[in-house]
Structure formats: structure tokens, C-alpha cells
Motif scaffolding. Structure first.
Motif, mmCIF file in Angstrom:
data_model
loop_
_atom_site.group_PDB
_atom_site.id
_atom_site.type_symbol
_atom_site.label_atom_id
_atom_site.label_comp_id
_atom_site.label_asym_id
_atom_site.label_seq_id
_atom_site.Cartn_x
_atom_site.Cartn_y
_atom_site.Cartn_z
ATOM 1 N N LEU A 31 0.817 -1.212 0.000
ATOM 2 C CA LEU A 31 0.000 0.000 0.000
ATOM 3 C C LEU A 31 0.853 1.265 0.000
ATOM 4 O O LEU A 31 0.392 2.328 -0.429
ATOM 5 C CB LEU A 31 -0.941 0.015 1.212
ATOM 6 N N ALA A 32 2.076 1.182 0.463
ATOM 7 C CA ALA A 32 2.966 2.338 0.518
ATOM 8 C C ALA A 32 3.625 2.647 -0.829
ATOM 9 O O ALA A 32 4.207 3.711 -1.000
ATOM 10 C CB ALA A 32 4.042 2.114 1.568
ATOM 11 N N ASP A 33 3.532 1.743 -1.768
ATOM 12 C CA ASP A 33 4.154 1.926 -3.085
ATOM 13 C C ASP A 33 3.077 2.359 -4.080
ATOM 14 O O ASP A 33 2.224 1.565 -4.468
ATOM 15 C CB ASP A 33 4.801 0.610 -3.533
ATOM 16 N N ARG A 34 3.121 3.613 -4.488
ATOM 17 C CA ARG A 34 2.063 4.159 -5.350
ATOM 18 C C ARG A 34 1.914 3.422 -6.674
ATOM 19 O O ARG A 34 0.853 3.468 -7.276
ATOM 20 C CB ARG A 34 2.306 5.637 -5.628
ATOM 21 N N THR A 35 2.949 2.735 -7.121
ATOM 22 C CA THR A 35 2.864 2.045 -8.404
ATOM 23 C C THR A 35 2.042 0.762 -8.318
ATOM 24 O O THR A 35 1.519 0.298 -9.333
ATOM 25 C CB THR A 35 4.258 1.722 -8.973
ATOM 26 N N ILE A 36 1.923 0.191 -7.119
ATOM 27 C CA ILE A 36 1.178 -1.064 -6.974
ATOM 28 C C ILE A 36 0.088 -0.986 -5.897
ATOM 29 O O ILE A 36 -0.596 -1.965 -5.629
ATOM 30 C CB ILE A 36 2.123 -2.251 -6.691
ATOM 31 N N ALA A 37 -0.091 0.185 -5.304
ATOM 32 C CA ALA A 37 -1.058 0.337 -4.208
ATOM 33 C C ALA A 37 -2.491 0.039 -4.648
ATOM 34 O O ALA A 37 -3.273 -0.522 -3.875
ATOM 35 C CB ALA A 37 -0.971 1.740 -3.613
ATOM 36 N N LEU A 38 -2.834 0.398 -5.867
ATOM 37 C CA LEU A 38 -4.194 0.133 -6.359
ATOM 38 C C LEU A 38 -4.482 -1.368 -6.373
ATOM 39 O O LEU A 38 -5.504 -1.819 -5.843
ATOM 40 C CB LEU A 38 -4.372 0.733 -7.753
#
Length: 166
Positions: A31-38
Motif C-alpha cells: 500500500l505504501a508503493d504508489r505504483t502497486i497500491a491500487l
């Protein structure tokens, strides 16, 4: 595969798709990584335990969470029956920017969140970047249990010459 850095996220997604929560810690970290949070939020919507729900709620409450991710987190929380999902989705629906608005509209309709009908009704009066067809679909899904949704749907259809759903 969950213990290897190069495969952990993919394995956690696959396990969540099967309803297996063993990858929840990996998804929470993601969840902290904007590239894979979705993708992480959507997967947590399938398997989140109390720990996952807390991580989702924390992400929804963070000041600078992108609206699309906030919408996905709100959907995941609502899908798991957590009350904090509706305020997160409402925040996206009311936001000044339209990022994530269509995602939130679709989530409200699919999950039958009648508590958010007033926010959808406001959008039916002024779209603010929302897709009118997607909004009509969500209002239609809610119109069987909400008179306000039915009125908003009728107004939206007449204003934008949208056909009746089949």
C-alpha cells in the motif's frame, strides 16, 4: 514465492484472488508503493483481516493519498463491511479533482452503498468530470432501494439524453 522479493507481490495477488489471506502482510506493505497500491488495495478487499483493515483505513486517512488509491481503499473497506469505506469513497466523490471519481462511482453502485446516494445525486446535477453513463448505471443499481437515486437518475437521463438501461 511469498518470501522472495521478486515474486512476493505477484504471489500475494494470486493468493488473494483465490481467497487465501497468506499474502496479506505483503499486500499491506505494498500500500505504501504508489505504483502497486491500487492492486494491493483491491486484493485486500478480498482477504483483509483486522490488520489489513487498519492498514487500509490508515491509507484512506493519509493527507496525500492519491484519489484513485483512496477510492480503491474505500471500496476495499466497504467490501469487507468496514464503515470507514463510505467516508473514503465520499471524499473522492466530493473532491475538487476528478481523479478516481469514476472508480468511486462504480464502487458505490456495485456495492449498493445507499449512504452515498446524496453524493451521487449532487454529481447528477453537475458532473464535475464524472462519466454520465457510469453515474447512470450506479444510480440505476441504487434506485430500487432509494427514491433519491431514482429521482437523480431520471434527472440525469433527461439532462444528458441517456437511454433506459436494458
Amino acid at each position: 514465492a511469498l518470501e522472495r522479493e521478486d515474486t512476493a507481490f505477484s504471489a500475494a495477488l494470486a493468493l488473494a484472488a483465490l481467497g487465501d489471506g497468506r499474502g496479506e502482510p505483503v499486500l499491506i506493505r505494498s500500500l505504501a508503493d504508489r505504483t502497486i497500491a491500487l492492486e494491493a488495495a483491491e486484493a485486500l478487499g478480498e482477504v483483509a483481516t483486522e490488520r489489513g483493515l487498519e492498514a487500509l483505513a490508515f491509507t484512506a486517512a493519509r493527507l496525500f493519498t492519491p484519489l484513485l488509491i483512496r477510492a480503491a481503499v474505500g471500496k476495499a473497506l466497504a467490501r469487507r463491511g468496514d464503515w470507514r469505506g463510505e467516508p473514503a469513497l465520499d471524499r473522492v466523490l466530493r473532491a475538487w479533482r476528478p481523479d478516481g471519481r469514476d472508480y468511486a462511482i462504480e464502487a458505490v453502485g456495485k456495492l449498493g452503498l445507499t449512504g452515498l446516494v446524496p453524493a451521487l445525486a449532487r454529481l447528477s446535477e453537475r458532473l464535475r468530470g464524472a462519466d454520465p453513463v457510469l453515474l447512470a448505471d450506479a444510480l440505476h443499481a441504487l434506485s430500487t432501494t432509494s427514491d433519491e437515486a431514482k429521482r437523480a437518475l431520471d434527472e440525469l437521463r433527461s439532462r444528458h439524453q441517456l437511454p433506459e438501461p436494458s
